[in-house]
Design a protein around this motif. Structure first.
Motif, PDB file in Angstrom:
ATOM      1  N   LEU A 130      -4.029   0.477  -5.854  1.00 33.98           N
ATOM      2  CA  LEU A 130      -4.002  -0.553  -4.827  1.00 33.98           C
ATOM      3  C   LEU A 130      -4.446   0.010  -3.488  1.00 33.98           C
ATOM      4  O   LEU A 130      -4.494   1.215  -3.282  1.00 33.98           O
ATOM      5  CB  LEU A 130      -2.585  -1.110  -4.691  1.00 33.98           C
ATOM      6  CG  LEU A 130      -2.032  -1.818  -5.931  1.00 33.98           C
ATOM      7  CD1 LEU A 130      -0.564  -2.108  -5.746  1.00 33.98           C
ATOM      8  CD2 LEU A 130      -2.794  -3.087  -6.206  1.00 33.98           C
ATOM      9  N   SER A 131      -4.736  -0.897  -2.573  1.00 31.30           N
ATOM     10  CA  SER A 131      -5.060  -0.475  -1.217  1.00 31.30           C
ATOM     11  C   SER A 131      -3.831   0.123  -0.554  1.00 31.30           C
ATOM     12  O   SER A 131      -2.704  -0.069  -0.999  1.00 31.30           O
ATOM     13  CB  SER A 131      -5.540  -1.679  -0.396  1.00 31.30           C
ATOM     14  OG  SER A 131      -4.463  -2.558  -0.151  1.00 31.30           O
ATOM     15  N   GLY A 132      -4.042   0.812   0.566  1.00 30.71           N
ATOM     16  CA  GLY A 132      -2.919   1.378   1.310  1.00 30.71           C
ATOM     17  C   GLY A 132      -1.949   0.314   1.765  1.00 30.71           C
ATOM     18  O   GLY A 132      -0.741   0.520   1.786  1.00 30.71           O
ATOM     19  N   ALA A 133      -2.468  -0.875   2.120  1.00 31.50           N
ATOM     20  CA  ALA A 133      -1.582  -1.949   2.571  1.00 31.50           C
ATOM     21  C   ALA A 133      -0.603  -2.344   1.485  1.00 31.50           C
ATOM     22  O   ALA A 133       0.576  -2.583   1.731  1.00 31.50           O
ATOM     23  CB  ALA A 133      -2.410  -3.161   2.994  1.00 31.50           C
ATOM     24  N   ALA A 134      -1.093  -2.386   0.244  1.00 29.11           N
ATOM     25  CA  ALA A 134      -0.219  -2.783  -0.855  1.00 29.11           C
ATOM     26  C   ALA A 134       0.858  -1.749  -1.110  1.00 29.11           C
ATOM     27  O   ALA A 134       1.912  -2.062  -1.644  1.00 29.11           O
ATOM     28  CB  ALA A 134      -1.039  -3.013  -2.119  1.00 29.11           C
ATOM     29  N   HIS A 135       0.602  -0.501  -0.756  1.00 27.01           N
ATOM     30  CA  HIS A 135       1.603   0.542  -0.931  1.00 27.01           C
ATOM     31  C   HIS A 135       2.538   0.637   0.270  1.00 27.01           C
ATOM     32  O   HIS A 135       3.323   1.570   0.373  1.00 27.01           O
ATOM     33  CB  HIS A 135       0.924   1.893  -1.175  1.00 27.01           C
ATOM     34  CG  HIS A 135       0.401   2.039  -2.568  1.00 27.01           C
ATOM     35  ND1 HIS A 135       1.200   1.950  -3.680  1.00 27.01           N
ATOM     36  CD2 HIS A 135      -0.851   2.242  -3.036  1.00 27.01           C
ATOM     37  CE1 HIS A 135       0.467   2.108  -4.772  1.00 27.01           C
ATOM     38  NE2 HIS A 135      -0.785   2.281  -4.414  1.00 27.01           N
ATOM     39  N   GLY A 136       2.455  -0.321   1.179  1.00 28.00           N
ATOM     40  CA  GLY A 136       3.443  -0.410   2.245  1.00 28.00           C
ATOM     41  C   GLY A 136       3.091   0.310   3.516  1.00 28.00           C
ATOM     42  O   GLY A 136       3.961   0.548   4.343  1.00 28.00           O
ATOM     43  N   GLN A 137       1.822   0.655   3.735  1.00 26.02           N
ATOM     44  CA  GLN A 137       1.471   1.317   4.970  1.00 26.02           C
ATOM     45  C   GLN A 137       1.551   0.371   6.163  1.00 26.02           C
ATOM     46  O   GLN A 137       1.649   0.803   7.296  1.00 26.02           O
ATOM     47  CB  GLN A 137       0.070   1.931   4.866  1.00 26.02           C
ATOM     48  CG  GLN A 137       0.013   3.104   3.873  1.00 26.02           C
ATOM     49  CD  GLN A 137      -1.351   3.747   3.823  1.00 26.02           C
ATOM     50  OE1 GLN A 137      -2.213   3.466   4.644  1.00 26.02           O
ATOM     51  NE2 GLN A 137      -1.559   4.618   2.847  1.00 26.02           N
ATOM     52  N   LYS A 138       1.497  -0.943   5.880  1.00 29.73           N
ATOM     53  CA  LYS A 138       1.704  -1.936   6.935  1.00 29.73           C
ATOM     54  C   LYS A 138       3.133  -2.466   6.811  1.00 29.73           C
ATOM     55  O   LYS A 138       3.607  -2.732   5.711  1.00 29.73           O
ATOM     56  CB  LYS A 138       0.698  -3.081   6.817  1.00 29.73           C
ATOM     57  CG  LYS A 138      -0.726  -2.643   7.099  1.00 29.73           C
ATOM     58  CD  LYS A 138      -1.650  -3.848   7.171  1.00 29.73           C
ATOM     59  CE  LYS A 138      -3.059  -3.403   7.528  1.00 29.73           C
ATOM     60  NZ  LYS A 138      -3.964  -4.562   7.682  1.00 29.73           N
ATOM     61  N   PRO A 139       3.837  -2.677   7.920  1.00 27.77           N
ATOM     62  CA  PRO A 139       5.239  -3.110   7.866  1.00 27.77           C
ATOM     63  C   PRO A 139       5.371  -4.595   7.562  1.00 27.77           C
ATOM     64  O   PRO A 139       5.747  -5.399   8.405  1.00 27.77           O
ATOM     65  CB  PRO A 139       5.743  -2.782   9.276  1.00 27.77           C
ATOM     66  CG  PRO A 139       4.538  -2.917  10.143  1.00 27.77           C
ATOM     67  CD  PRO A 139       3.375  -2.458   9.300  1.00 27.77           C
ATOM     68  N   VAL A 140       5.044  -4.961   6.340  1.00 34.58           N
ATOM     69  CA  VAL A 140       5.043  -6.377   5.983  1.00 34.58           C
ATOM     70  C   VAL A 140       6.308  -6.794   5.250  1.00 34.58           C
ATOM     71  O   VAL A 140       6.535  -7.975   5.041  1.00 34.58           O
ATOM     72  CB  VAL A 140       3.816  -6.723   5.110  1.00 34.58           C
ATOM     73  CG1 VAL A 140       2.543  -6.569   5.911  1.00 34.58           C
ATOM     74  CG2 VAL A 140       3.777  -5.860   3.865  1.00 34.58           C
ATOM     75  N   GLY A 141       7.136  -5.859   4.840  1.00 34.72           N
ATOM     76  CA  GLY A 141       8.340  -6.213   4.114  1.00 34.72           C
ATOM     77  C   GLY A 141       8.091  -6.299   2.623  1.00 34.72           C
ATOM     78  O   GLY A 141       6.954  -6.251   2.150  1.00 34.72           O
ATOM     79  N   THR A 142       9.161  -6.411   1.857  1.00 30.83           N
ATOM     80  CA  THR A 142       9.067  -6.385   0.397  1.00 30.83           C
ATOM     81  C   THR A 142       8.148  -7.469  -0.140  1.00 30.83           C
ATOM     82  O   THR A 142       7.254  -7.207  -0.936  1.00 30.83           O
ATOM     83  CB  THR A 142      10.465  -6.544  -0.226  1.00 30.83           C
ATOM     84  OG1 THR A 142      11.304  -5.517   0.270  1.00 30.83           O
ATOM     85  CG2 THR A 142      10.393  -6.458  -1.736  1.00 30.83           C
ATOM     86  N   VAL A 143       8.350  -8.715   0.288  1.00 29.36           N
ATOM     87  CA  VAL A 143       7.522  -9.807  -0.209  1.00 29.36           C
ATOM     88  C   VAL A 143       6.100  -9.660   0.304  1.00 29.36           C
ATOM     89  O   VAL A 143       5.135  -9.952  -0.418  1.00 29.36           O
ATOM     90  CB  VAL A 143       8.124 -11.169   0.191  1.00 29.36           C
ATOM     91  CG1 VAL A 143       7.145 -12.292  -0.066  1.00 29.36           C
ATOM     92  CG2 VAL A 143       9.410 -11.420  -0.577  1.00 29.36           C
ATOM     93  N   GLY A 144       5.943  -9.193   1.516  1.00 31.68           N
ATOM     94  CA  GLY A 144       4.605  -8.958   2.032  1.00 31.68           C
ATOM     95  C   GLY A 144       3.845  -7.973   1.179  1.00 31.68           C
ATOM     96  O   GLY A 144       2.662  -8.161   0.864  1.00 31.68           O
ATOM     97  N   GLN A 145       4.492  -6.919   0.751  1.00 31.31           N
ATOM     98  CA  GLN A 145       3.855  -5.938  -0.123  1.00 31.31           C
ATOM     99  C   GLN A 145       3.505  -6.571  -1.473  1.00 31.31           C
ATOM    100  O   GLN A 145       2.454  -6.275  -2.056  1.00 31.31           O
ATOM    101  CB  GLN A 145       4.785  -4.744  -0.310  1.00 31.31           C
ATOM    102  CG  GLN A 145       4.998  -3.935   0.961  1.00 31.31           C
ATOM    103  CD  GLN A 145       6.111  -2.913   0.821  1.00 31.31           C
ATOM    104  OE1 GLN A 145       6.551  -2.615  -0.285  1.00 31.31           O
ATOM    105  NE2 GLN A 145       6.569  -2.390   1.938  1.00 31.31           N
TER     106      GLN A 145
END
Length: 267
Positions: A130-145
């Motif tokens: 997955l992209s870095g965003a999907a691995h939680g590098q952005k602070p989107v929260g559990t559902v965001g990930q």
């Protein structure tokens, strides 16, 4: 605040019941009992859920007919010639190209997975990286990930048409993700009221984020629950945080109250 919570709890009790869903897109997956049929038509009904509700229900019903009233069997076993019937399908900006890719994705996916829940799990190892965003590098929260993970998986196929990306929202673009959050509410929330399905267990109801649309946003601002003017991912998070003190274990149950108040014109 106690008075507002009592008011909203009363509205949840009023609208979180089968009688209210007859004209709602969630009535589409309620036509089925098999888990995969519920997932496929729940996802498709949620993605199509913009515009007037009678039209949404009509178009989702057309899809069911095009799939011979058996979505799971159809996506797994259809012949190439069966796809011709989808060439005339259209709902607003969703057209035949999008429909054919959805069928392609579902066919490929369900050949390897028993449930669509896997596609929303950032920790699943059954997919390409997955992209870095999907691995939680952005602070989107559990559902965001989870939403970013699904977006990346849905859009990574070599046959993915670029135009279809607009139908799969992601917090990485600061979208409110209203339709996908609504789908997650259907799949994750568990109660005994006969509306949401509660089929998935990797997310808990406490993890969910409010689906925010025109109706919900307007009512939330009127009640003082939301001050942000934009209807985006940050607004969805802010509204969820405002509702969390009322029920930390299930803040998204108030979707029934806010949407019901808006669509019924009570506010």
């Amino acid at each position: 605040m106690d008075e507002l919570q009592e008011f909203l709890d009363a509205k949840v009790a009023q609208y979180n019941r089968p009688a209210f869903i007859e004209k709602d897109p969630i009535s589409i997956p309620h036509r089925f009992t098999r888990r995969q049929d519920i997932e496929i038509m729940g996802f498709w009904a949620a993605v199509l859920a913009w515009g007037q509700r009678p039209v949404i229900l009509k178009k989702a019903g057309e899809l069911i007919q095009l799939m011979d009233e058996a979505p799971y069997d159809f996506v797994r076993n259809h012949e190439e010639s069966d796809l011709k019937r989808f060439l005339a399908f259209k709902h607003r900006t969703f057209n035949a190209t999008d429909a054919l890719y959805f069928l392609h994705f579902f066919r490929q996916y369900y050949q390897q997975h028993d449930s669509l829940e896997d596609a929303f799990d950032p920790a699943s190892t059954d997919f390409s990286p997955l992209s870095g965003a999907a691995h939680g590098q952005k602070p989107v929260g559990t559902v965001g990930q989870s939403l970013i993970a699904f977006h990346d998986r849905f859009c990574c196929d070599p046959f993915f048409p670029a135009r279809t990306r607009k139908h799969i929202a992601t917090p990485a673009r600061n979208s409110s993700c209203k339709r996908l959050l609504m789908f997650l509410r259907w799949m994750v929330r568990r109660d005994n009221c006969g509306v949401d399905f509660g089929l998935w267990t990797r997310l808990s109801p406490a993890d969910l984020v409010m689906p925010i649309d025109v109706h919900v946003g307007r009512v939330a601002r009127t009640l003082g629950l939301l001050s942000r003017e934009q209807t985006d991912w940050q607004a969805a998070l802010a509204l969820t945080d405002a509702l969390r003190p009322f029920d930390p274990t299930d803040p998204v149950k108030y979707d029934f109250a806010l949407f019901g108040l808006g669509v019924e014109g009570e506010l």
